[in-house]
Design an enzyme around this catalytic site. Structure first.
Site, PDB file in Angstrom:
ATOM      1  N   HIS A 175      32.705  61.880  40.006  1.00 57.08           N
ATOM      2  CA  HIS A 175      31.609  62.297  40.017  1.00 57.08           C
ATOM      3  C   HIS A 175      30.632  62.040  41.561  1.00 57.08           C
ATOM      4  CE1 HIS A 175      27.902  64.970  39.572  1.00 57.08           C
ATOM      5  NE2 HIS A 175      26.979  64.517  38.622  1.00 57.08           N
ATOM      6  N   PHE A 176      30.039  62.771  42.423  1.00 49.82           N
ATOM      7  CA  PHE A 176      28.694  62.100  43.245  1.00 49.82           C
ATOM      8  C   PHE A 176      27.465  62.548  42.689  1.00 49.82           C
ATOM      9  CE2 PHE A 176      26.506  62.348  47.059  1.00 49.82           C
ATOM     10  CZ  PHE A 176      26.759  61.868  48.091  1.00 49.82           C
TER      11      PHE A 176
ATOM     12  N   ASN B  66      26.213  69.344  49.792  1.00 52.78           N
ATOM     13  CA  ASN B  66      27.820  68.605  50.059  1.00 52.78           C
ATOM     14  C   ASN B  66      28.040  67.495  50.588  1.00 52.78           C
ATOM     15  OD1 ASN B  66      30.625  68.177  47.637  1.00 52.78           O
ATOM     16  ND2 ASN B  66      30.682  68.279  50.190  1.00 52.78           N
ATOM     17  N   THR B  67      28.695  66.740  49.752  1.00 54.10           N
ATOM     18  CA  THR B  67      28.657  65.561  50.760  1.00 54.10           C
ATOM     19  C   THR B  67      29.866  64.898  51.306  1.00 54.10           C
ATOM     20  OG1 THR B  67      26.547  64.040  50.435  1.00 54.10           O
ATOM     21  CG2 THR B  67      28.057  62.600  50.818  1.00 54.10           C
TER      22      THR B  67
ATOM     23  N   HIS C 239      35.154  65.504  47.989  1.00 52.79           N
ATOM     24  CA  HIS C 239      34.274  64.751  49.163  1.00 52.79           C
ATOM     25  C   HIS C 239      34.373  63.410  49.419  1.00 52.79           C
ATOM     26  CE1 HIS C 239      30.922  65.938  46.634  1.00 52.79           C
ATOM     27  NE2 HIS C 239      31.268  65.923  45.374  1.00 52.79           N
TER      28      HIS C 239
ATOM     29  N   ARG D 183      39.239  66.587  41.494  1.00 50.37           N
ATOM     30  CA  ARG D 183      38.368  67.108  42.082  1.00 50.37           C
ATOM     31  C   ARG D 183      37.669  66.435  43.033  1.00 50.37           C
ATOM     32  NH1 ARG D 183      34.544  70.403  38.354  1.00 50.37           N
ATOM     33  NH2 ARG D 183      33.402  68.014  38.036  1.00 50.37           N
TER      34      ARG D 183
ATOM     35  N   LYS E 194      28.402  76.312  48.775  1.00 46.58           N
ATOM     36  CA  LYS E 194      27.858  75.496  47.510  1.00 46.58           C
ATOM     37  C   LYS E 194      26.727  75.278  48.326  1.00 46.58           C
ATOM     38  CE  LYS E 194      28.695  71.044  45.659  1.00 46.58           C
ATOM     39  NZ  LYS E 194      29.632  69.748  45.586  1.00 46.58           N
TER      40      LYS E 194
END
Length: 147
Positions: free
Chosen positions: A144-145, A71-72, A40, A35, A68
């Site tokens: 996770h970012f 987001n990066t 990302h 994910r 969303k």
């Protein structure tokens, strides 16, 4: 050889492979890593434009049901991103100590407001900046970012 001895040897082999980082420990972690990659990582993209954000957010399935907000996308080789996990641990936003930081090329996509899924509209900002990612597993991989 007894079944109990065979079981013990298999367990020892699995623990050895985990320790060497040759086996991924859990399907849950693998799902989180996949994910993270989907949401990302875009190593070949140059990013930076609103059109890039609009297309990539849709292509990566982040506008299906709702837009969303932010987001990066990271424009680095996955091995460079994974190497961030080997930097010293720092505290994540949730208080856990499994975050790591590094400097990478990114495109930040911010929803402009007023658009509705699946036709979300984004404003892009390209930069080289510090990011923080949470890492898990053996070997550690980003899942996770954080910021």
């Amino acid at each position: 050889m007894t079944p109990q001895r065979i079981h013990s040897l298999i367990l020892l082999l699995l623990l050895t492979l985990l320790g060497l980082g040759l086996v991924q420990p859990s399907s849950g972690q693998d799902f989180m890593y996949q994910r993270f990659l989907r949401q990302h990582v875009d190593p070949e993209g140059t990013g930076g434009s609103n059109a890039y954000c609009n297309i990539m957010m849709q292509r990566r399935k982040m506008t299906s049901y709702q837009c969303k907000r932010v987001n990066t996308f990271i424009h680095e080789d996955i091995w460079n991103i994974r190497s961030i996990c080997s930097t010293p641990s720092i505290q994540c936003k949730n208080g856990l100590m499994n975050c790591h930081e590094g400097v990478v090329k990114v495109t930040d996509c911010r929803e402009t407001g007023g658009s509705r899924a699946p036709n979300c509209r984004y404003r892009a900002t390209a930069s080289i900046r510090r990011i923080v990612v949470a890492c898990e597993g053996h070997p550690e991989v980003p899942v996770h970012f954080d910021k």
